[in-house]
Design a protein around this motif. Structure first.
Motif, PDB file in Angstrom:
ATOM      1  N   THR A  22       6.368  28.423  -2.183  1.00  0.00           N
ATOM      2  CA  THR A  22       7.335  27.477  -2.649  1.00  0.00           C
ATOM      3  C   THR A  22       7.021  26.114  -1.830  1.00  0.00           C
ATOM      4  O   THR A  22       6.291  26.197  -0.974  1.00  0.00           O
ATOM      5  CB  THR A  22       8.301  27.494  -1.740  1.00  0.00           C
ATOM      6  OG1 THR A  22       9.297  27.988  -0.610  1.00  0.00           O
ATOM      7  CG2 THR A  22       8.969  29.116  -3.124  1.00  0.00           C
ATOM      8  N   VAL A  25      13.691  27.403  -9.045  1.00  0.00           N
ATOM      9  CA  VAL A  25      14.117  26.920  -8.241  1.00  0.00           C
ATOM     10  C   VAL A  25      15.184  27.545  -7.133  1.00  0.00           C
ATOM     11  O   VAL A  25      15.678  28.967  -7.651  1.00  0.00           O
ATOM     12  CB  VAL A  25      14.940  25.476  -8.375  1.00  0.00           C
ATOM     13  CG1 VAL A  25      15.598  25.051  -6.773  1.00  0.00           C
ATOM     14  CG2 VAL A  25      14.589  24.496  -8.565  1.00  0.00           C
ATOM     15  N   LEU A  70      16.751  17.451  -9.936  1.00  0.00           N
ATOM     16  CA  LEU A  70      16.410  18.355  -8.407  1.00  0.00           C
ATOM     17  C   LEU A  70      16.717  17.146  -7.324  1.00  0.00           C
ATOM     18  O   LEU A  70      17.028  16.437  -7.830  1.00  0.00           O
ATOM     19  CB  LEU A  70      14.694  17.789  -7.948  1.00  0.00           C
ATOM     20  CG  LEU A  70      13.621  19.240  -9.348  1.00  0.00           C
ATOM     21  CD1 LEU A  70      12.341  18.928  -8.762  1.00  0.00           C
ATOM     22  CD2 LEU A  70      14.171  20.228  -9.064  1.00  0.00           C
ATOM     23  N   VAL A 119      11.248  25.087  -4.692  1.00  0.00           N
ATOM     24  CA  VAL A 119      10.903  25.216  -6.056  1.00  0.00           C
ATOM     25  C   VAL A 119       9.218  26.289  -5.686  1.00  0.00           C
ATOM     26  O   VAL A 119       8.568  25.644  -4.835  1.00  0.00           O
ATOM     27  CB  VAL A 119      10.170  23.537  -6.537  1.00  0.00           C
ATOM     28  CG1 VAL A 119      11.127  23.237  -6.475  1.00  0.00           C
ATOM     29  CG2 VAL A 119       9.247  23.214  -6.219  1.00  0.00           C
TER      30      VAL A 119
END
Length: 377
Positions: free
Chosen positions: A41, A325, A352, A358
């Motif tokens: 991420t 997410v 966001l 993410v």
């Protein structure tokens, strides 16, 4: 017996090897039925994005003008060449003055003739006035008839009209003389300021008309500018006073600063682009008109956006996109709105928040709601 034992051992080892491979494959992220899927991420970062506009243009003088003769004629002399630097007041070219001087002389003769005509008219008026007084006296003594008195009055009025006509003729002659003198004085071209002869448009012995350009002149009293053409999608971000960074091929290791000083109010009818003039903040003598420059305008348009790597994108349609997410160790598919793609980053203006995580690696194997483990945690 010994050979049989060896064969049995090899079969047992092979079974262990293939069994181990099958168990390892069943635990991969792509095929695992149980346990979290490992992903990588990146953190969502808030960014106060300043819109930048890129363009290419040609360097020139901010004040360029076409110099010409006021009157037409034959070019007799040209004293400068293209690219030459000149000072204010320097003579650049002359017309053949023979015809122009003849016109000036003719105008002067016309003034003299008008002055003589006025003197003759004044004498005629004086004579007519004296004759009228005499006739009026004789008429009172009943010596002259009324017809003679009437004729004397007409002659007097005619003499007054002739004098007024002569005075109007003198004024017209003097105007012609002024025009001829003006043409004579402007039968030469002089530099209106310190500058450069950018282009010579005529040659010696060529016939030119009034106002026909002979030189393209660039003033050095003003800063140099670079003119660029912008599309309607870019022009909406640009404002007067916006800063710019300029690079020229002639100076690959040097950048120049600039300011937006003029913005066209309407598009060019042929190119449908808007001309923007950027003043170059430099007094370098090495900057020459005609240099091609790459311009980056740092506009005053700001936008508060979220920045994420472009690898987070899993689906998109124009400005609408989807990303995963990570929330509470689960992958949640989120719809976002893309403001702009900037190199290897996505700028997001909806969907966001700063600090969210993410998925940028492994998202292709995820489904909404999958349990995930972040690599490195």
């Amino acid at each position: 017996m010994k050979i049989a034992l060896q064969t049995a051992f090899l079969l047992f080892a092979g079974a262990l090897f293939f069994g181990g491979c099958s168990e390892a494959e069943s635990k991969s992220p792509e095929t695992a039925a149980h346990g979290p899927k490992v992903v990588k991420t990146a953190e969502v970062k808030a960014l106060d994005y300043r819109e930048e506009v890129f363009a290419t243009g040609k360097l020139g003088d901010s004040e360029q003008m076409k110099l010409s003769f006021k009157t037409g004629g034959l070019i007799k002399r040209i004293y400068v060449r293209e690219g030459q630097t000149v000072r204010k007041g320097k003579r650049l070219a002359d017309l053949d003055l023979e015809e122009i001087k003849a016109r000036s002389t003719q105008a002067s003769i016309g003034v003299t003739a008008s002055e003589i005509t006025i003197k003759n008219a004044e004498l005629a008026l004086e004579r007519a006035e004296r004759e009228l007084r005499n006739v009026e006296g004789l008429y009172r003594d009943s010596v002259a008839t009324y017809e003679q008195l009437h004729d004397a009055r007409l002659q007097y009025q005619n003499a007054k009209n002739q004098l007024e006509s002569a005075r109007m003729g003198l004024r017209a002659s003097r105007q012609d003389q002024n025009v001829a003198g003006f043409n004579l004085r402007h039968s030469r071209i002089v530099a209106p300021a310190n500058g450069t002869i950018l282009k010579k448009l005529s040659e010696v012995n060529e016939m030119v008309g009034p106002g026909q350009p002979v030189f393209l002149f660039g003033s050095k009293d003003k800063a140099k500018v670079i003119r660029v053409q912008l599309t309607d999608r870019d022009i909406v971000f640009v404002r007067l006073g916006d800063e710019a960074i300029i690079e020229f091929d002639a100076f690959p290791d040097q950048t120049f600063s600039g300011l937006v000083t003029e913005i066209a109010s309407m598009a060019d009818p042929y190119t449908n682009t808007f001309e923007v003039e950027i003043e170059v903040q430099s007094e370098s003598e090495n900057l020459r008109s005609g240099f091609i420059g790459q311009v980056r305008i740092l506009t005053s348009a700001h936008e508060y956006v979220m920045e994420i790597p472009i690898d987070a994108l899993i689906a998109g349609d124009r400005k609408d996109a989807e990303v995963f997410v990570v929330e509470n160790q689960t992958a949640q598919k989120r719809k976002v709105h893309v403001y702009k793609i900037k190199e290897d980053k996505l700028l997001i203006d909806e969907g966001l928040k700063p600090g969210e995580q993410v998925v940028i690696l492994g998202g292709g194997y995820l489904e909404n709601g999958d349990t995930v483990a972040i690599a490195g945690n």
